[in-house]
Design a protein around this motif. Structure first.
Motif, short mmCIF file in Angstrom:
data_model
loop_
_atom_site.label_atom_id
_atom_site.label_comp_id
_atom_site.label_asym_id
_atom_site.label_seq_id
_atom_site.Cartn_x
_atom_site.Cartn_y
_atom_site.Cartn_z
N PRO A 177 0.81 -1.23 0.00
CA PRO A 177 0.00 0.00 0.00
C PRO A 177 0.85 1.28 0.00
O PRO A 177 0.55 2.22 -0.72
CB PRO A 177 -0.83 -0.12 1.28
CG PRO A 177 -0.20 -1.18 2.10
CD PRO A 177 0.61 -2.05 1.20
N ASN A 178 1.89 1.31 0.84
CA ASN A 178 2.83 2.44 0.81
C ASN A 178 4.15 1.90 0.32
O ASN A 178 4.73 1.01 0.94
CB ASN A 178 3.02 3.04 2.19
CG ASN A 178 1.74 3.60 2.72
OD1 ASN A 178 1.09 4.38 2.06
ND2 ASN A 178 1.34 3.16 3.90
N SER A 191 8.60 6.36 -10.30
CA SER A 191 7.60 7.25 -9.69
C SER A 191 6.31 7.25 -10.51
O SER A 191 5.21 7.29 -9.96
CB SER A 191 8.15 8.66 -9.58
OG SER A 191 8.42 9.16 -10.86
N ARG A 192 6.45 7.20 -11.84
CA ARG A 192 5.23 7.23 -12.67
C ARG A 192 4.49 5.92 -12.60
O ARG A 192 3.26 5.89 -12.69
CB ARG A 192 5.60 7.52 -14.12
CG ARG A 192 6.45 8.75 -14.20
CD ARG A 192 6.09 9.67 -15.28
NE ARG A 192 6.85 10.89 -15.01
CZ ARG A 192 7.15 11.80 -15.90
NH1 ARG A 192 6.71 11.66 -17.12
NH2 ARG A 192 7.84 12.85 -15.58
N MET A 221 14.93 8.39 -1.54
CA MET A 221 14.70 9.82 -1.74
C MET A 221 15.68 10.37 -2.78
O MET A 221 16.89 10.17 -2.67
CB MET A 221 14.88 10.53 -0.41
CG MET A 221 14.37 11.94 -0.41
SD MET A 221 14.61 12.71 1.20
CE MET A 221 13.16 12.20 2.05
N GLY A 222 15.14 11.07 -3.76
CA GLY A 222 16.00 11.73 -4.74
C GLY A 222 16.42 10.85 -5.90
O GLY A 222 17.13 11.29 -6.77
N PHE A 223 15.99 9.59 -5.92
CA PHE A 223 16.34 8.70 -7.02
C PHE A 223 15.07 8.16 -7.66
O PHE A 223 14.10 7.86 -6.96
CB PHE A 223 17.22 7.54 -6.54
CG PHE A 223 18.61 7.96 -6.20
CD1 PHE A 223 19.57 8.10 -7.18
CD2 PHE A 223 18.95 8.26 -4.90
CE1 PHE A 223 20.84 8.51 -6.87
CE2 PHE A 223 20.23 8.67 -4.58
CZ PHE A 223 21.18 8.79 -5.57
N ASP A 224 15.09 8.07 -8.94
CA ASP A 224 13.89 7.62 -9.65
C ASP A 224 14.32 6.85 -10.90
O ASP A 224 14.36 7.40 -11.99
CB ASP A 224 13.05 8.85 -10.02
CG ASP A 224 11.68 8.46 -10.51
OD1 ASP A 224 11.33 7.27 -10.40
OD2 ASP A 224 10.96 9.35 -11.00
N PHE A 268 6.88 6.46 -0.75
CA PHE A 268 7.27 6.82 0.60
C PHE A 268 8.78 6.99 0.60
O PHE A 268 9.52 6.05 0.85
CB PHE A 268 6.83 5.68 1.53
CG PHE A 268 6.87 6.01 2.96
CD1 PHE A 268 5.98 6.92 3.51
CD2 PHE A 268 7.81 5.41 3.79
CE1 PHE A 268 6.03 7.22 4.85
CE2 PHE A 268 7.85 5.71 5.13
CZ PHE A 268 6.97 6.62 5.65
N GLY A 289 -1.64 4.18 -8.35
CA GLY A 289 -2.33 4.86 -7.26
C GLY A 289 -1.70 4.57 -5.92
O GLY A 289 -2.35 4.60 -4.89
N LYS A 290 -0.42 4.25 -5.95
CA LYS A 290 0.29 3.95 -4.70
C LYS A 290 0.91 5.23 -4.16
O LYS A 290 1.20 6.15 -4.90
CB LYS A 290 1.41 2.93 -4.94
CG LYS A 290 0.93 1.64 -5.51
CD LYS A 290 0.31 0.80 -4.44
CE LYS A 290 -0.12 -0.52 -5.03
NZ LYS A 290 -0.88 -1.31 -4.11
N ARG A 291 1.14 5.20 -2.88
CA ARG A 291 1.78 6.34 -2.24
C ARG A 291 3.27 6.03 -2.15
O ARG A 291 3.66 5.09 -1.46
CB ARG A 291 1.17 6.50 -0.86
CG ARG A 291 1.71 7.63 -0.09
CD ARG A 291 0.79 8.83 -0.11
NE ARG A 291 1.65 9.96 0.15
CZ ARG A 291 1.63 11.08 -0.51
NH1 ARG A 291 0.78 11.24 -1.49
NH2 ARG A 291 2.44 12.05 -0.20
#
Lengths: 325, 292
Positions: A194-195, A241-242, A200-203, A252, A248-250
């Motif tokens: 779910p989450n 991220s896309r 952070m900062g990497f995609d 984190f 529809g996930k968050r």
């Protein structure tokens, strides 16, 4: 019709009781005589699939397979999750021992084809390899995550067959992350949370392939006069991220060093199944080039990335037994 | 694990993000947005990015920043923009100024002023892929970690590729070495020959004075993993000096071959390009009235 008069080939599928093995068996059993080999029981199997409950490390198991005189061996029965089997050393031992015995058998009884399911993860994601990797790229995956070093050595062992047994058509498939409603592997589990924790900062840009496409790819590799190493990729690629946004996930985001430290401890104390080395997949892209597969195997994935993701979230009863999640 | 945000909240959040993006885009000059839209796009997939993660829509948010630097800060003057051919092209330029504003300005000049706007793809230092946020921003903005394999793929997609063959040696050059081209790598020439790509030499006059470096502290650079650690004279300011940029685009150069030639042959071609740029630099320096 020509196909009816032709003698049906015998296929041995090891690890048939895994989700991918079951799907493959259901795909193949209409055209081939399928013999499953696994230590686990195969519930609700179709009548025409023969199932042998064997442990591949035993001599008797190899002899039993020998008596079946298979034409094709599809080797899926490799433990990819070291944690499930108490102690890494044991899993490594088991993987290498069973695979080398199976390879020896295949050479002895001169099977037509030997298919091994490896993984594109073995190339290893790194900041310097953001291009599309071809099959000739060295396997550096174990540098950062030692958990997969036995899978790298298995892949290398199989590569030895190209010159040891040039008449046998050896196929090494290196698929990208296989995801699907019936699979319970790391990428599918990761995307179902779910989450979803990210770094952070990497995609990174990721590739994935639908379970049905993977089964079709294995089937395409059974064509005669085809051997070699093949990268298998699904359609398209997208930033993580896309993908999460589409699902529809968050997301984190966790700073990398905190994430790595936490995961190392959690893995040590048996709280998670994700090895810390796999974290690089959330940091760097590891894209593979499947041009050779498209050209030689004439295989292109049918499911688009969006279809794959929709299927992942809405499970449908594909297997006779609802797979336990 | 229970969801930290309920479905409703996360929907609100996404709505908010989209709203901010839309309102930001409304603030941007529509002419600028049109220029970005006019630029050809290649291989954009289902999720709005190309295979390498490049998102042209993001350029719409970066373009106003680039235009501020282009028009107001460096007051760029470009000549020869009409010489840039359609289709695949390689821009070879001199690299300087400690911070890669020269790359940004070359990209901006082609996006803002060229007869046919293009989105230029550049190469970035390898270690930038290790930096959080920066790596993602570079990736989305179409900058990639230098590798001939990716360059080849991009050229085959008919993209415009910007290459600084001097590399880190060029950008970190000291003030005393200004406008002296460092040695050129040969990789770009092999790539151009292999993909039959025309080369446009670019001379950028001005950037070499924007951050005068007195010395390069090599041990510190090695310790931090940076390509160089220059001691810049006005290093109190994070911004370069507001020098005036002159961008000169030369005639496209075409070389015959397939990229498998001997090193001597390639070196000859590379020197031809290098001499052209050096000559353009000299001419540009003579014509320029002042540094600022």
């Amino acid at each position: 019709m020509a196909t009816r008069t032709k003698k049906r080939e015998k296929v041995v599928i090891t690890g048939i009781c895994g989700a991918l093995g079951k799907l493959l068996a259901l795909e193949l059993h209409k055209d081939f005589d399928v013999i499953g080999v696994d230590r686990r029981p195969f519930y609700d199997r179709p009548k025409d699939i023969k199932h042998l409950r064997l442990d591949l490390r035993r001599k008797s198991a190899i002899n039993t397979i020998k008596r079946e005189k298979p034409n094709i061996i599809i080797h899926l029965g490799v433990l990819r999750n070291p944690r499930k089997h108490k102690g890494k050393e044991k899993a490594i031992h088991l993987n290498i021992e069973s695979t080398s015995k199976l390879m020896a058998l295949a050479q002895k009884i001169k099977v037509r084809k030997f298919v091994f399911l490896s993984s594109a993860n073995l190339y290893g994601p790194s900041s310097t390899s953001s291009g599309f990797l071809t099959e000739d790229t060295p396997l550096h995956g174990a540098n950062r995550s030692p958990e997969i070093r036995d899978l790298v050595s298995l892949d290398m062992m199989l590569q030895g067959l190209f010159w040891k047994a040039p008449n046998m058509e050896t196929i090494i498939l290196r698929p990208v992350h296989i995801v699907g409603p019936d699979l319970n592997n790391a990428p599918s589990r990761y995307l179902r949370q779910p989450n979803v924790p990210t770094i952070m900062g990497f995609d990174p840009v990721i590739q994935m392939i639908h379970q049905d496409d993977m089964v079709r790819a294995i089937r395409a590799s059974l064509k005669p006069k085809l051997q070699g190493i093949y990268n298998v990729a699904g359609q398209g690629q997208a930033p993580l991220s896309r993908v999460l946004m589409f699902l529809g996930k968050r997301a984190f985001p966790v700073p990398g060093f905190i994430f790595r430290g936490a995961l190392q401890r959690a893995f040590k104390y048996n709280l998670t199944n994700y090895p810390p080395g796999e974290l690089d997949h959330l940091k760097y892209s590891c894209l593979v080039d499947d041009a050779r597969t498209k050209k030689d195997m004439k295989f292109t994935a049918e499911k688009s990335m969006t279809d794959t993701l929709i299927d992942l979230l809405e499970p449908y009863p594909l297997l006779p037994v609802p797979h336990k999640r | 694990m229970a969801p930290i945000f309920t479905a409703n909240e996360s929907q609100n959040m996404r709505f908010l993000i989209r709203h901010i993006q839309e309102s930001l885009k409304n603030k941007i000059d529509p002419a600028l947005l049109r220029r970005v839209d006019e630029a050809p796009r290649h291989n954009i997939g289902e999720f709005g990015t190309d295979p390498f993660g490049y998102d042209p829509e993001l350029i719409k948010l970066i373009a106003p920043v680039a235009r501020f630097f282009y028009d107001n800060y460096f007051r760029c003057e470009a000549s020869g923009l009409d010489r840039i051919p359609q289709g695949r092209v390689m821009l070879i330029a001199n690299h300087s100024g400690q911070l890669p504003f020269d790359a940004m300005m070359i990209g901006a000049s082609i996006l803002l002023e060229a007869p046919q706007p293009r989105l230029v793809r550049g190469m970035v230092e390898r270690w930038s892929a290790e930096l959080p946020f920066v790596s993602t921003l570079f990736n989305r903005a179409g900058q990639f970690v230098g590798s001939p394999a990716i360059g080849k793929r991009l050229l085959e997609m008919d993209e415009a590729l910007m290459v600084f063959p001097e590399g880190a040696k060029g950008i970190a050059k000291l003030y005393s070495e200004r406008y002296k081209l460092q040695s050129f790598g040969h990789g770009f020439m092999r790539l151009a020959l292999e993909t039959q790509t025309p080369i446009v030499p670019v001379a950028l006059v001005g950037a070499e004075e924007q951050a005068p470096a007195i010395a390069d502290i090599k041990p510190l650079a090695k310790l931090l993993g940076f390509p160089a650690f220059p001691l810049v004279a006005p290093h109190i300011l994070p911004l370069p000096l507001p020098v005036k940029y002159y961008l000169h685009f030369g005639e496209p150069m075409k070389f015959g071959g397939d990229g498998t030639e001997d090193d001597d042959v390639i070196a000859g071609y590379v020197n031809e390009v290098k001499d052209t740029i050096q000559h353009m630099l000299h001419v540009g320096l003579e014509q320029r009235p002042s540094i600022f």
